[in-house]
Design a protein around this motif. Structure first.
Motif, PDB file in Angstrom:
ATOM      1  N   MET A   1      52.672  52.089  41.919  1.00  0.00           N
ATOM      2  CA  MET A   1      51.696  51.749  42.970  1.00  0.00           C
ATOM      3  C   MET A   1      51.125  50.368  42.714  1.00  0.00           C
ATOM      4  O   MET A   1      50.813  50.015  41.578  1.00  0.00           O
ATOM      5  CB  MET A   1      50.541  52.765  42.963  1.00  0.00           C
ATOM      6  N   ALA A   2      50.909  49.660  43.762  1.00  0.00           N
ATOM      7  CA  ALA A   2      50.372  48.299  43.649  1.00  0.00           C
ATOM      8  C   ALA A   2      49.016  48.297  42.941  1.00  0.00           C
ATOM      9  O   ALA A   2      48.732  47.418  42.154  1.00  0.00           O
ATOM     10  CB  ALA A   2      50.238  47.671  45.022  1.00  0.00           C
ATOM     11  N   THR A   3      48.222  49.325  43.210  1.00  0.00           N
ATOM     12  CA  THR A   3      46.871  49.349  42.628  1.00  0.00           C
ATOM     13  C   THR A   3      46.924  49.419  41.100  1.00  0.00           C
ATOM     14  O   THR A   3      46.034  48.924  40.431  1.00  0.00           O
ATOM     15  CB  THR A   3      46.081  50.563  43.141  1.00  0.00           C
ATOM     16  N   GLU A   4      47.983  50.052  40.577  1.00  0.00           N
ATOM     17  CA  GLU A   4      48.060  50.198  39.116  1.00  0.00           C
ATOM     18  C   GLU A   4      48.302  48.870  38.406  1.00  0.00           C
ATOM     19  O   GLU A   4      47.958  48.724  37.245  1.00  0.00           O
ATOM     20  CB  GLU A   4      49.192  51.159  38.750  1.00  0.00           C
ATOM     21  N   THR A   5      48.943  47.941  39.103  1.00  0.00           N
ATOM     22  CA  THR A   5      49.275  46.685  38.439  1.00  0.00           C
ATOM     23  C   THR A   5      48.353  45.547  38.901  1.00  0.00           C
ATOM     24  O   THR A   5      48.589  44.403  38.588  1.00  0.00           O
ATOM     25  CB  THR A   5      50.739  46.285  38.727  1.00  0.00           C
ATOM     26  N   LYS A   6      47.334  45.937  39.655  1.00  0.00           N
ATOM     27  CA  LYS A   6      46.444  44.899  40.177  1.00  0.00           C
ATOM     28  C   LYS A   6      45.854  44.076  39.038  1.00  0.00           C
ATOM     29  O   LYS A   6      45.312  44.610  38.081  1.00  0.00           O
ATOM     30  CB  LYS A   6      45.322  45.541  41.011  1.00  0.00           C
ATOM     31  N   SER A   7      45.972  42.767  39.188  1.00  0.00           N
ATOM     32  CA  SER A   7      45.477  41.880  38.147  1.00  0.00           C
ATOM     33  C   SER A   7      43.982  41.658  38.289  1.00  0.00           C
ATOM     34  O   SER A   7      43.463  41.508  39.375  1.00  0.00           O
ATOM     35  CB  SER A   7      46.211  40.549  38.242  1.00  0.00           C
ATOM     36  N   LYS A   8      43.290  41.664  37.173  1.00  0.00           N
ATOM     37  CA  LYS A   8      41.855  41.344  37.213  1.00  0.00           C
ATOM     38  C   LYS A   8      41.681  39.919  36.716  1.00  0.00           C
ATOM     39  O   LYS A   8      41.262  39.671  35.596  1.00  0.00           O
ATOM     40  CB  LYS A   8      41.081  42.301  36.298  1.00  0.00           C
ATOM     41  N   GLY A   9      42.079  38.977  37.539  1.00  0.00           N
ATOM     42  CA  GLY A   9      41.850  37.563  37.239  1.00  0.00           C
ATOM     43  C   GLY A   9      42.132  37.136  35.811  1.00  0.00           C
ATOM     44  O   GLY A   9      41.223  36.920  35.027  1.00  0.00           O
ATOM     45  N   GLY A  10      43.379  37.018  35.476  1.00  0.00           N
ATOM     46  CA  GLY A  10      43.715  36.504  34.155  1.00  0.00           C
ATOM     47  C   GLY A  10      43.754  37.576  33.086  1.00  0.00           C
ATOM     48  O   GLY A  10      44.119  37.301  31.952  1.00  0.00           O
ATOM     49  N   GLY A  11      43.397  38.811  33.431  1.00  0.00           N
ATOM     50  CA  GLY A  11      43.358  39.875  32.438  1.00  0.00           C
ATOM     51  C   GLY A  11      44.715  40.323  31.942  1.00  0.00           C
ATOM     52  O   GLY A  11      44.813  40.947  30.908  1.00  0.00           O
ATOM     53  N   ASP A  12      45.753  39.998  32.702  1.00  0.00           N
ATOM     54  CA  ASP A  12      47.088  40.473  32.325  1.00  0.00           C
ATOM     55  C   ASP A  12      47.927  39.407  31.619  1.00  0.00           C
ATOM     56  O   ASP A  12      49.136  39.527  31.510  1.00  0.00           O
ATOM     57  CB  ASP A  12      47.854  40.931  33.577  1.00  0.00           C
ATOM     58  N   VAL A  36      37.168  30.354  40.434  1.00  0.00           N
ATOM     59  CA  VAL A  36      38.210  30.627  41.440  1.00  0.00           C
ATOM     60  C   VAL A  36      38.126  29.622  42.591  1.00  0.00           C
ATOM     61  O   VAL A  36      39.020  29.563  43.421  1.00  0.00           O
ATOM     62  CB  VAL A  36      38.131  32.064  42.014  1.00  0.00           C
ATOM     63  N   LEU A  37      37.059  28.856  42.632  1.00  0.00           N
ATOM     64  CA  LEU A  37      36.919  27.845  43.687  1.00  0.00           C
ATOM     65  C   LEU A  37      37.357  26.451  43.199  1.00  0.00           C
ATOM     66  O   LEU A  37      37.029  25.448  43.810  1.00  0.00           O
ATOM     67  CB  LEU A  37      35.475  27.811  44.202  1.00  0.00           C
ATOM     68  N   SER A  38      38.105  26.407  42.102  1.00  0.00           N
ATOM     69  CA  SER A  38      38.595  25.114  41.617  1.00  0.00           C
ATOM     70  C   SER A  38      39.546  24.505  42.636  1.00  0.00           C
ATOM     71  O   SER A  38      40.440  25.191  43.156  1.00  0.00           O
ATOM     72  CB  SER A  38      39.323  25.286  40.280  1.00  0.00           C
ATOM     73  N   HIS A  39      39.355  23.222  42.894  1.00  0.00           N
ATOM     74  CA  HIS A  39      40.196  22.492  43.845  1.00  0.00           C
ATOM     75  C   HIS A  39      41.684  22.634  43.484  1.00  0.00           C
ATOM     76  O   HIS A  39      42.537  22.864  44.336  1.00  0.00           O
ATOM     77  CB  HIS A  39      39.775  21.017  43.828  1.00  0.00           C
ATOM     78  N   ALA A  40      41.962  22.529  42.196  1.00  0.00           N
ATOM     79  CA  ALA A  40      43.352  22.586  41.724  1.00  0.00           C
ATOM     80  C   ALA A  40      44.014  23.923  42.044  1.00  0.00           C
ATOM     81  O   ALA A  40      45.209  23.978  42.354  1.00  0.00           O
ATOM     82  CB  ALA A  40      43.403  22.338  40.226  1.00  0.00           C
ATOM     83  N   LEU A  41      43.244  24.982  41.984  1.00  0.00           N
ATOM     84  CA  LEU A  41      43.799  26.312  42.248  1.00  0.00           C
ATOM     85  C   LEU A  41      44.209  26.444  43.717  1.00  0.00           C
ATOM     86  O   LEU A  41      45.199  27.088  44.053  1.00  0.00           O
ATOM     87  CB  LEU A  41      42.755  27.364  41.875  1.00  0.00           C
ATOM     88  N   HIS A  42      43.468  25.781  44.584  1.00  0.00           N
ATOM     89  CA  HIS A  42      43.741  25.859  46.024  1.00  0.00           C
ATOM     90  C   HIS A  42      44.797  24.868  46.484  1.00  0.00           C
ATOM     91  O   HIS A  42      45.584  25.173  47.373  1.00  0.00           O
ATOM     92  CB  HIS A  42      42.442  25.636  46.806  1.00  0.00           C
ATOM     93  N   TYR A  43      44.806  23.669  45.868  1.00  0.00           N
ATOM     94  CA  TYR A  43      45.650  22.596  46.406  1.00  0.00           C
ATOM     95  C   TYR A  43      46.633  21.999  45.397  1.00  0.00           C
ATOM     96  O   TYR A  43      47.317  21.033  45.717  1.00  0.00           O
ATOM     97  CB  TYR A  43      44.759  21.474  46.960  1.00  0.00           C
ATOM     98  N   GLY A  44      46.677  22.522  44.195  1.00  0.00           N
ATOM     99  CA  GLY A  44      47.651  22.020  43.211  1.00  0.00           C
ATOM    100  C   GLY A  44      47.299  20.687  42.586  1.00  0.00           C
ATOM    101  O   GLY A  44      48.163  19.985  42.060  1.00  0.00           O
ATOM    102  N   THR A  45      46.010  20.318  42.625  1.00  0.00           N
ATOM    103  CA  THR A  45      45.595  19.012  42.096  1.00  0.00           C
ATOM    104  C   THR A  45      45.350  19.076  40.587  1.00  0.00           C
ATOM    105  O   THR A  45      44.207  19.052  40.118  1.00  0.00           O
ATOM    106  CB  THR A  45      44.318  18.534  42.811  1.00  0.00           C
ATOM    107  N   SER A  46      46.435  19.174  39.845  1.00  0.00           N
ATOM    108  CA  SER A  46      46.352  19.180  38.384  1.00  0.00           C
ATOM    109  C   SER A  46      47.514  18.374  37.826  1.00  0.00           C
ATOM    110  O   SER A  46      48.517  18.175  38.510  1.00  0.00           O
ATOM    111  CB  SER A  46      46.421  20.616  37.849  1.00  0.00           C
ATOM    112  N   VAL A  47      47.348  17.894  36.621  1.00  0.00           N
ATOM    113  CA  VAL A  47      48.457  17.265  35.898  1.00  0.00           C
ATOM    114  C   VAL A  47      48.500  17.868  34.506  1.00  0.00           C
ATOM    115  O   VAL A  47      47.475  18.334  34.002  1.00  0.00           O
ATOM    116  CB  VAL A  47      48.315  15.723  35.818  1.00  0.00           C
ATOM    117  N   PHE A  48      49.675  17.873  33.918  1.00  0.00           N
ATOM    118  CA  PHE A  48      49.772  18.551  32.622  1.00  0.00           C
ATOM    119  C   PHE A  48      50.836  17.922  31.745  1.00  0.00           C
ATOM    120  O   PHE A  48      51.577  17.040  32.166  1.00  0.00           O
ATOM    121  CB  PHE A  48      50.027  20.047  32.825  1.00  0.00           C
ATOM    122  N   GLU A  49      50.919  18.413  30.517  1.00  0.00           N
ATOM    123  CA  GLU A  49      51.988  18.032  29.604  1.00  0.00           C
ATOM    124  C   GLU A  49      52.572  19.275  28.952  1.00  0.00           C
ATOM    125  O   GLU A  49      51.918  20.327  28.904  1.00  0.00           O
ATOM    126  CB  GLU A  49      51.461  17.091  28.503  1.00  0.00           C
TER     127      GLU A  49
END
Ligand SMILES: *Cc1c(COP(=O)(O)O)cnc(C)c1O
Length: 318
Positions: A1-12, A36-49
């Motif tokens: 069931m979908a409910t069983e695997t529901k993620s609690k924001g980073g908990g998994d 959860v309101l980070s600009h990067a999360l909504h629009y992909g505005t991040s850079v990384f290495e």
């Protein structure tokens, strides 16, 4: 069931990153949280290495740290992100992250992102950007058997974006939608990795690797064109030349890869991985090529501190 695997924001999350450097302070992974309101999360505005530290006879060493930090700053510049730390502070944060976690060999992920001050399309109110460095243990390479077998590639239906569409030379979060779409398709089709072409049909790169091929003893590196300028690519060109091979940087079509004697992919994560087939056509003998394996061996010796001529590429963590 979908409910069983529901993620609690980073908990998994299955990554064990121990202490994470977040905006200048070390915090345990569970406390390294963002909005959860980070600009990067909504629009992909991040850079990384993506950086690696390897175990060497003189303790853990980070491979080509300066070049990675330099690229992080360059990527941030492309996205008009202000990193609120100096080059040396970011370098130090990376070294400290490896040290404090006591890793011998690890993968290191610095990330710079636009935070939660606005959700308008314009991200600039989020300057200065937020910064974190996480690292997790990552020791063993793919087993030698897997390496000899080589990777199966399949040409993606997604093209690598042209230079006036997305900044492919910035290692940016948003760019990775292209990589993720291609990689998912490749794996669903039973291959190991995607081969992306550019918008004109020439070979670009893998989802996160640069491509090389070998023909009649000459090593060919696919030109930069729209691709990320890989640090492994740069290292491999130098190593191949030092091994006495002629190396040419060329534009190539995919049938040039099909007709090659050897093909391999390179990247911090992939290191030097032989390619055994592309689009169901065996490459050369259909197993890891001889020159590929020679270059791979020299590369692994370089990163693990067994080649004095490349020691200047290592930053020891002590
Ligand atoms: C990171 C990356 C590579 C490999 O670069 P390295 O510096 O060698 O790790 C290649 N292609 C893409 C799209 C990448 O993001």
């Amino acid at each position: 069931m979908a409910t069983e695997t529901k993620s609690k924001g980073g908990g998994d999350v299955h990554i064990k990153a121990g202490l994470i450097w977040l905006n200048g302070e070390f915090v345990p992974q569970e406390e390294a949280r963002v909005s959860v309101l980070s600009h990067a999360l909504h629009y992909g505005t991040s850079v990384f290495e993506g950086i690696r530290a390897y175990e060497t006879p003189k303790g853990p060493a980070i491979f080509r740290l300066d070049e990675h930090v330099e690229r992080l700053f360059h990527s941030a510049k492309v996205l008009r992100m202000e990193i609120p730390f100096t080059f040396d502070e970011v370098k130090q944060a990376i070294v400290e992250t490896v040290k404090r976690n006591g890793y011998k060999a690890c993968y290191i992920r610095p990330l710079v992102w636009m935070g939660a001050r606005t959700l308008g399309v314009n991200p600039l109110p989020n300057n200065p950007a937020e910064v974190m460095v996480a690292a997790w243990e990552w020791g063993a390479y793919l087993g030698e058997e897997a390496i000899k077998k080589g990777a199966k590639l399949i040409t993606a239906s997604w093209a690598r974006f042209p230079a006036h569409v997305m900044p492919g030379k910035a290692k940016a979060g948003g760019n990775y939608i292209n990589s993720a779409l291609a990689k998912m398709d490749a794996l669903s089709a039973g291959a190991d990795e995607a081969l992306l072409l550019d918008d004109q049909g020439f070979v670009a790169e893998g989802s996160g690797e640069n491509i090389f091929f070998v023909r009649k003893g000459v090593v060919y590196a696919i030109e930069h064109s729209v691709n990320l300028m890989g640090i492994t690519r740069d290292s491999v060109i130098q190593i191949a030349r030092d091994l006495g091979y002629e190396v040419k940087e060329v534009r190539a079509t995919r049938e040039q890869l099909w007709m090659a004697d050897e093909v391999f992919m390179v990247g911090t994560a992939a290191e030097v991985t032989p390619v055994s087939s592309i689009d169901w056509r065996p490459i050369g003998t259909g197993t890891a090529g001889e020159i590929t394996l020679k270059i791979r061996k020299a590369y692994l010796e370089a990163v693990t501190g067994q080649r004095p001529e490349y020691e200047h590429w290592l930053t020891y963590v002590q």
